[in-house]
Design a protein around this motif. Structure first.
Motif, PDB file in Angstrom:
ATOM      1  N   THR A 233       0.848  -1.194   0.000  1.00 47.44           N
ATOM      2  CA  THR A 233       0.000   0.000   0.000  1.00 47.44           C
ATOM      3  C   THR A 233       0.884   1.244   0.000  1.00 47.44           C
ATOM      4  O   THR A 233       0.668   2.182  -0.773  1.00 47.44           O
ATOM      5  CB  THR A 233      -0.925   0.007   1.231  1.00 47.44           C
ATOM      6  N   ALA A 234       1.905   1.237   0.850  1.00 46.46           N
ATOM      7  CA  ALA A 234       2.818   2.388   0.938  1.00 46.46           C
ATOM      8  C   ALA A 234       3.517   2.613  -0.397  1.00 46.46           C
ATOM      9  O   ALA A 234       3.596   3.745  -0.894  1.00 46.46           O
ATOM     10  CB  ALA A 234       3.834   2.164   2.045  1.00 46.46           C
TER      11      ALA A 234
ATOM     12  N   MET B 128     -10.622   5.269  -2.830  1.00 51.69           N
ATOM     13  CA  MET B 128      -9.207   5.596  -2.769  1.00 51.69           C
ATOM     14  C   MET B 128      -8.781   6.118  -4.138  1.00 51.69           C
ATOM     15  O   MET B 128      -9.224   5.615  -5.169  1.00 51.69           O
ATOM     16  CB  MET B 128      -8.385   4.359  -2.422  1.00 51.69           C
ATOM     17  N   PRO B 129      -7.885   7.101  -4.158  1.00 49.53           N
ATOM     18  CA  PRO B 129      -7.477   7.685  -5.437  1.00 49.53           C
ATOM     19  C   PRO B 129      -6.528   6.766  -6.212  1.00 49.53           C
ATOM     20  O   PRO B 129      -5.830   5.946  -5.613  1.00 49.53           O
ATOM     21  CB  PRO B 129      -6.739   8.956  -5.022  1.00 49.53           C
ATOM     22  N   THR B 130      -6.516   6.886  -7.515  1.00 46.92           N
ATOM     23  CA  THR B 130      -5.536   6.170  -8.336  1.00 46.92           C
ATOM     24  C   THR B 130      -4.858   7.188  -9.245  1.00 46.92           C
ATOM     25  O   THR B 130      -5.292   8.343  -9.327  1.00 46.92           O
ATOM     26  CB  THR B 130      -6.189   5.089  -9.224  1.00 46.92           C
ATOM     27  N   GLY B 209      -1.844  -4.740  -2.119  1.00 47.89           N
ATOM     28  CA  GLY B 209      -2.036  -3.372  -1.636  1.00 47.89           C
ATOM     29  C   GLY B 209      -1.815  -2.320  -2.709  1.00 47.89           C
ATOM     30  O   GLY B 209      -2.542  -1.325  -2.784  1.00 47.89           O
ATOM     31  N   SER B 210      -0.831  -2.567  -3.578  1.00 44.71           N
ATOM     32  CA  SER B 210      -0.519  -1.567  -4.609  1.00 44.71           C
ATOM     33  C   SER B 210      -1.606  -1.500  -5.688  1.00 44.71           C
ATOM     34  O   SER B 210      -1.760  -0.472  -6.351  1.00 44.71           O
ATOM     35  CB  SER B 210       0.837  -1.885  -5.249  1.00 44.71           C
ATOM     36  N   ASP B 211      -2.368  -2.588  -5.845  1.00 43.56           N
ATOM     37  CA  ASP B 211      -3.408  -2.598  -6.878  1.00 43.56           C
ATOM     38  C   ASP B 211      -4.519  -1.590  -6.601  1.00 43.56           C
ATOM     39  O   ASP B 211      -5.189  -1.124  -7.531  1.00 43.56           O
ATOM     40  CB  ASP B 211      -4.028  -3.999  -7.001  1.00 43.56           C
ATOM     41  N   ILE B 212      -4.721  -1.262  -5.325  1.00 43.54           N
ATOM     42  CA  ILE B 212      -5.750  -0.290  -4.954  1.00 43.54           C
ATOM     43  C   ILE B 212      -5.537   1.020  -5.709  1.00 43.54           C
ATOM     44  O   ILE B 212      -6.481   1.680  -6.119  1.00 43.54           O
ATOM     45  CB  ILE B 212      -5.720  -0.029  -3.435  1.00 43.54           C
ATOM     46  N   ASN B 216      -6.871  -0.884 -11.637  1.00 47.79           N
ATOM     47  CA  ASN B 216      -7.186  -2.049 -12.474  1.00 47.79           C
ATOM     48  C   ASN B 216      -8.344  -2.889 -11.931  1.00 47.79           C
ATOM     49  O   ASN B 216      -8.832  -3.775 -12.610  1.00 47.79           O
ATOM     50  CB  ASN B 216      -5.941  -2.917 -12.721  1.00 47.79           C
ATOM     51  N   VAL B 217      -8.764  -2.615 -10.696  1.00 50.84           N
ATOM     52  CA  VAL B 217     -10.002  -3.220 -10.178  1.00 50.84           C
ATOM     53  C   VAL B 217     -10.902  -2.089  -9.662  1.00 50.84           C
ATOM     54  O   VAL B 217     -10.426  -1.017  -9.307  1.00 50.84           O
ATOM     55  CB  VAL B 217      -9.740  -4.246  -9.046  1.00 50.84           C
ATOM     56  N   ASP B 218     -12.207  -2.361  -9.621  1.00 53.99           N
ATOM     57  CA  ASP B 218     -13.145  -1.337  -9.153  1.00 53.99           C
ATOM     58  C   ASP B 218     -13.371  -1.421  -7.649  1.00 53.99           C
ATOM     59  O   ASP B 218     -13.608  -0.416  -6.995  1.00 53.99           O
ATOM     60  CB  ASP B 218     -14.493  -1.512  -9.873  1.00 53.99           C
TER      61      ASP B 218
END
Lengths: 330, 330
Positions: A233-234, B128-130, B209-212, B216-218
């Protein structure tokens, strides 16, 4: 003199960054020697001849790849990771650095080198950046997905000793990662762990995700499932902010001038959030220092991982972990 | 016409930002009316007279403060949160917005409005922002610290329906937060949840965690303990990067010029990572739309929370959640 065993082949990019990192480490620290485990011909080509007096090469051809299963590692006794770890087990080296298959490195270290008396499960610790100069040690970040309260308690003790002996912090403060600071917060496991941790000196109680980056605690404890998620996440947030800044810079012409001026700022920022700065992650709880470096480690990360291994091997880390855990358990 | 009940007193900064947000919402959307629950005298002073035709005031003086226990909320039947939620329960309002004690809001909503048939536990969802234009819906971010596989499965279904009906995404993709993408990854609970989720269309499997932040996912599903930690971790990283940039800007004279030029970039960045943009977090799984806004909400956040409530109340969200969960369970 400290002797470091290194799996010279296991990284994602082959032996080059590993050997370059080793050579950089040898150049800036003359107080150690190394055993590089890997294909002799390839390694000889990469090591400048003036360093060969300080590097032994253990000619080994089998490399466990990132796609292999960790459970096979025990059977592949002629692999570079197996042999590097065996050097430490047999006391031919003081510590081991591996940028290879991290699951294999962990299993082999735990099973072949063995656990410290009083520790149920080793944990991987990593340093996270803060806005202050001091980093925060977080563990476990991936060795154990399901943990009980006792595991978390042991992680707290190990993290505190590591912060003291290797990071040279005075009376390090340890916090338990939770969903709020109040004592009443937590899930079933962390509430139980909280009770166990009360006998640890400088236990700060529950801390939140944001506390990791504030530098108000030295050590943050969580299970390896959560540790992995928070690490990624970080990284995700840092990458996203970087990407948004970059995209906007491109968009606006006037920003290009700003970008040039900001370069210095970002270079400084990069140092702070660049994981290569810290090198690898120590596997705490096994009887000898084991540093797990990222598979994608560049030479700088490998160099820093080797420095970590040297510092740990020069300290009383493992003696103190055993001493502390057994003292508290009495 | 949609009618929104709002706890006008419960926020950290008293009624002012709440009423300012309500007035801003009334100004830009003429298709709703509101019932503001709070101290009539105070509220009348804050609402411009030309909006009074669209705002009813329910004169209520007891306010549950942030330090009060959530368990007391059920007894304090004359509190602003209790009355606001009761308005929805009694169908005098279509949805409720509260910036007050979130534990109290959740308990009251669950117990007084009631759960949707087929849902064991409501969950809080947040955006959460992307780095792309699309945000990621994450749930649960705090309602349930200990979850079983079935809870996570239900969160997945609810999140997907919300993404479809309220965020207007076509065939939203849902992922299960884990410590790696491979099917073999996960802790005991998520491995079990993975099996249950296989019957959900557009289930992407495990995500990291990084995928958030990649877009690439809703929808990303986790338990409320982890959700809280990841939310605060993300905030912590963003704040830290901001602080490092600021510190470095001050340090270097030449950077000041850069800073002026970069202002535009950061303003854009702020919009992306500013939680006020999204307003509040919907509590999914109760029989009417409940939007939990942050205690520190400013007027803009309150306005956006009200818009969320309107969109949810105008959709078939809860009907579709019940329909979907019961269809899958057959």
């Amino acid at each position: 003199m400290i002797k470091i065993a290194i799996d010279a082949m296991g990284g994602d990019f082959g032996p080059e960054p590993i050997v370059d990192g080793l050579v950089a480490a040898l150049r800036s620290n003359t107080n150690f020697t190394a055993i590089a485990v890997g294909k002799k011909d390839e390694l000889l080509n990469l090591i400048p001849s003036n360093f060969l007096s300080r590097v032994e090469i253990l000619d080994t051809h089998d490399v466990i790849s990132m796609t292999d299963s960790a459970t096979d590692a025990l059977k592949r006794k002629d692999s570079t990771i197996y042999k590097a770890i065996e050097l430490v087990k047999n006391k031919e080296a003081d510590a081991v650095v591996s940028a290879g298959h991290s699951g294999a490195s962990m299993s082999l270290a735990t099973l072949r080198i063995g656990r410290i008396k009083g520790i149920s499960r080793p944990a991987i610790a990593t340093l996270m950046p803060t806005s202050e100069n001091q980093n925060t040690l977080v563990l476990d970040v991936g060795a154990n997905v399901d943990c009980d309260a006792k595991n978390l308690y042991e992680f707290a003790v190990m993290g505190q000793v590591y912060a003291q002996d290797v990071l040279k912090r005075d009376e390090p403060i340890v916090g338990l990662l939770s969903n709020g600071e109040e004592k009443s917060k937590g899930n079933e496991v962390t509430k139980e762990a909280y009770k166990l941790m009360r006998n640890i000196p400088n236990f700060a109680g529950n801390v939140e995700g944001s506390d990791i980056f504030k530098g108000n605690v030295d050590v943050v404890v969580c299970d390896g499932f959560i540790g992995n998620i928070l690490l990624k996440t970080a990284e995700g947030v840092a990458d996203t902010i970087g990407a948004i800044i970059k995209k906007n810079l491109k968009r606006s012409l006037i920003s290009i001038a700003g970008a040039v001026l900001m370069r210095k700022v970002f270079k400084n920022l990069k140092v702070r959030v660049d994981y290569a700065e810290y090198g690898g992650a120590p596997l705490l709880g096994v009887k000898a220092p084991v540093i797990i470096a990222h598979g994608k480690s560049n030479a700088k990360a490998v160099k820093n991982a080797i420095f970590q291994a040297i510092t740990a091997a020069s300290s009383n880390l493992n003696y103190n972990i055993e001493d502390r855990i057994n003292k508290y358990n009495q």
